[in-house]
Design an enzyme around this catalytic site. Sequence first.
Site, mmCIF file in Angstrom:
data_model
loop_
_atom_site.group_PDB
_atom_site.id
_atom_site.type_symbol
_atom_site.label_atom_id
_atom_site.label_comp_id
_atom_site.label_asym_id
_atom_site.label_seq_id
_atom_site.Cartn_x
_atom_site.Cartn_y
_atom_site.Cartn_z
ATOM 1 C CG ASP A 192 -2.072 -0.969 1.092
ATOM 2 O OD1 ASP A 192 -2.232 -1.534 0.006
ATOM 3 O OD2 ASP A 192 -2.793 -1.155 2.083
ATOM 4 C CE LYS A 228 -7.469 -0.499 -1.599
ATOM 5 N NZ LYS A 228 -8.729 -0.466 -2.398
ATOM 6 C CG MET A 257 -9.014 6.764 6.358
ATOM 7 S SD MET A 257 -9.586 5.360 5.354
ATOM 8 C CE MET A 257 -10.202 4.239 6.638
#
Length: 256
Positions: free
Chosen positions: A40, A62, A175
């Site tokens: 990632d 990602k 996030m």
Amino acid sequence: MSVENTLGKVLLVGAGPGPVDLMTVRAVRAVESAGALLYDALCSEEAVALAPPGCVRIQTGKRAGKPSMKQDEINRLMLRLARKGLKVVRLKGGDPSIFGRVGEEAAFLNGFGVETEVVPGVTAACAAAAQFGFPLTHRGEARRVVFTTARLEAGALSGDWSAAADPEATLAVYMGGDVAGELALRMIEAGRPGDTPAVAVEKAGGADARLYPATLATLAERVAEAGDGPLLIVVGEVAAQAHAVAGIVERSRRTA
């Protein structure tokens, strides 16, 4: 020779929050012995450099808001490489079982007879707590920890935020930087006071990590000061214990 005997194995490995010294020994050994490494964007260059010469290295992306392979494409790429007999390491930031889609990938590969193994890693919330001196649980203050994500769907924050009303729960929000204001509002509407301690941690675990102490009422303002690095938000009484550390961190930056 049967197909089963020619299949490689896929290891779904947690790289931790970034620094190689926060990877587990098992994770390091997995990367060092990989025949193919799918990693990632959040995995550090140091971690990727552990792969041996001749290892096939493919970045899958990602990272929220950045270009990346579709999950179906990643699944089929792992399958193709495993069918070549390679030891495939799927390297993910943090812990693969926490918002790492490890269940989806293992189910897909197992459905084609490919053996998988999960290697856990240090997740950002644990790294942030250790780095900035606050616990995620604390007797008399926090009996539970909720790991969640926060994203906008059709302009509104999605998901059930009733857990935010629990005064004995620490919320670790991944996030959530782009929706910090809406996130704080939803938590206050759920019953959490505006003066509930909160912190935003940018690049948790790394040498360049930054801490932004706040309350729910000031969270959006503090998050606006952060850069574009991965951001974790922690809300709960335990976050108050990080505030004293913040002054030390900021003074050390000014004198460095």
